[in-house]
Design a protein around this motif. Structure first.
Motif, mmCIF file in Angstrom:
data_model
loop_
_atom_site.group_PDB
_atom_site.id
_atom_site.type_symbol
_atom_site.label_atom_id
_atom_site.label_comp_id
_atom_site.label_asym_id
_atom_site.label_seq_id
_atom_site.Cartn_x
_atom_site.Cartn_y
_atom_site.Cartn_z
ATOM 1 N N ARG A 134 37.656 41.555 33.533
ATOM 2 C CA ARG A 134 38.424 41.879 34.284
ATOM 3 C C ARG A 134 38.240 44.036 33.153
ATOM 4 O O ARG A 134 37.556 44.802 34.347
ATOM 5 C CB ARG A 134 40.424 42.456 34.410
ATOM 6 N N GLY B 274 39.876 35.597 37.379
ATOM 7 C CA GLY B 274 39.622 36.847 37.324
ATOM 8 C C GLY B 274 38.424 37.720 36.863
ATOM 9 O O GLY B 274 38.683 38.975 36.139
ATOM 10 N N ASP C 185 36.703 39.432 41.149
ATOM 11 C CA ASP C 185 37.854 40.130 41.858
ATOM 12 C C ASP C 185 38.611 39.247 43.480
ATOM 13 O O ASP C 185 39.794 39.356 43.728
ATOM 14 C CB ASP C 185 37.858 41.165 42.494
ATOM 15 N N GLU D 105 45.640 37.980 43.229
ATOM 16 C CA GLU D 105 46.551 38.658 43.038
ATOM 17 C C GLU D 105 47.229 40.091 42.751
ATOM 18 O O GLU D 105 47.451 40.883 43.606
ATOM 19 C CB GLU D 105 47.395 37.434 42.615
ATOM 20 N N ILE D 106 45.729 40.426 41.642
ATOM 21 C CA ILE D 106 46.472 41.929 41.291
ATOM 22 C C ILE D 106 45.402 42.972 42.139
ATOM 23 O O ILE D 106 46.556 44.034 41.914
ATOM 24 C CB ILE D 106 45.292 41.864 40.467
ATOM 25 N N HIS D 107 45.141 42.251 43.319
ATOM 26 C CA HIS D 107 44.572 43.121 44.559
ATOM 27 C C HIS D 107 45.564 43.355 45.317
ATOM 28 O O HIS D 107 45.166 43.505 46.345
ATOM 29 C CB HIS D 107 43.455 43.311 44.236
#
Length: 290
Positions: free
Chosen positions: A10, A117, A120, A253-255
């Motif tokens: 990341r 991760g 993305d 999921e971070i997006h």
């Protein structure tokens, strides 16, 4: 280890940038040691912090929202399917103020990279893909309707659905990492008759050498390789459809906040006729109708 790889994937660019700036800082200290005047030192420090520090913060996402996003795919960027996907998502993310980066990996590797991760998300997977990859969120608007099809040289073979393989002795090959095949084929093909390969072309070669009877895979991949110079004049034919599906992008999921926005943009582009234009421009072939 998983946490480290996730963070490294990341923020790798940020770390690289910080290392460069540390080197610059050491150089500035060297200037001080050789007795450059105090005024010059202060001026240099002012330039350093006013120009360099904002770049570090911007790269780490402190000052700016997401500006770049990378999605993985096993589809070659130079293939018709890859060209189509690149056109679609370059434009879609551009409308969201984000630069899209197309990353190519073997299918299984692409799954690992997105799960951890290090990229993305996934560029094109079947609707149910996140049932076995829960960290990924499906973009509801599909970019195409496709399916799993079968190719063979024996034109007496006719398949219609996964169940049509039951109680047969066909030797079947499929590409590693294609979840629909990995899940469904072991249910209907005897273990001794089932083999995986790392690329569709290897499956086709096995059929032409009489080491296998049928290759099963996703429509776009199968047709793209079948149209290549190596196989376009061969006796390989499409002999059936196992399942139809829609192709979707999946974001890590971070997006999650970006997912509905991307879906809305894809809908707009379809209404504008852009996806059909891109399909024609990339010479994307289809066996199934949308």
């Amino acid at each position: 280890m998983t946490l480290f790889t996730t963070l490294w994937g990341r923020y790798k660019n940020c770390f690289d940038t910080i290392y460069i700036y540390i080197a610059v800082w050491c150089f500035l200290n060297l200037l001080i040691k050789v007795k450059v005047t105090m005024m010059n030192n202060l001026m240099t420090l002012f330039i350093f912090f006013s120009l360099v520090l904002p770049l570090v913060l911007n790269d780490s996402g402190v000052l700016a929202a997401e500006k770049k996003i990378s999605l993985g795919s096993h589809k070659s960027k130079d293939s018709p399917a890859g060209k189509f996907l690149d056109l679609v998502y370059t434009e879609a993310f551009k409308r969201l103020g984000i630069t899209f980066v197309y990353e190519t990996f073997p299918a299984k590797r692409s799954s690992f990279m997105s799960d951890t991760g290090q990229v993305d998300g996934e560029l094109s997977r079947i609707y149910s893909y996140n049932e076995v990859h829960p960290k990924l969120i499906r973009v509801e608007e599909p970019h195409w309707t496709s399916g799993f099809i079968a190719a063979a040289t024996d034109t007496s073979i006719h398949l219609d659905g996964w169940g049509s393989l039951k109680n047969t002795d066909y030797k079947v090959v499929y590409m590693t990492g294609i979840k629909g095949c990995e899940i469904n084929l072991p249910k209907v093909v005897k273990p001794e008759n089932l083999q995986n390969v790392i690329h569709t072309s290897l499956g086709y070669r096995m059929i032409l050498k009489n080491r296998a009877d049928i290759h099963i895979g996703s429509e776009m991949d199968m047709l793209s390789v079948l149209a290549s110079d190596e196989f376009s004049a061969s006796e390989l034919k499409i002999v059936g459809v196992l399942e139809k599906f829609t192709g979707h992008a999946f974001l890590h999921e971070i997006h999650q906040e970006l997912v509905p926005k991307l879906s809305a943009v894809l809908k707009e582009m379809k209404k504008e006729g852009l996806l059909e234009q891109y399909r024609n421009a990339s010479k994307l072939m289809t066996y199934l109708n949308d």
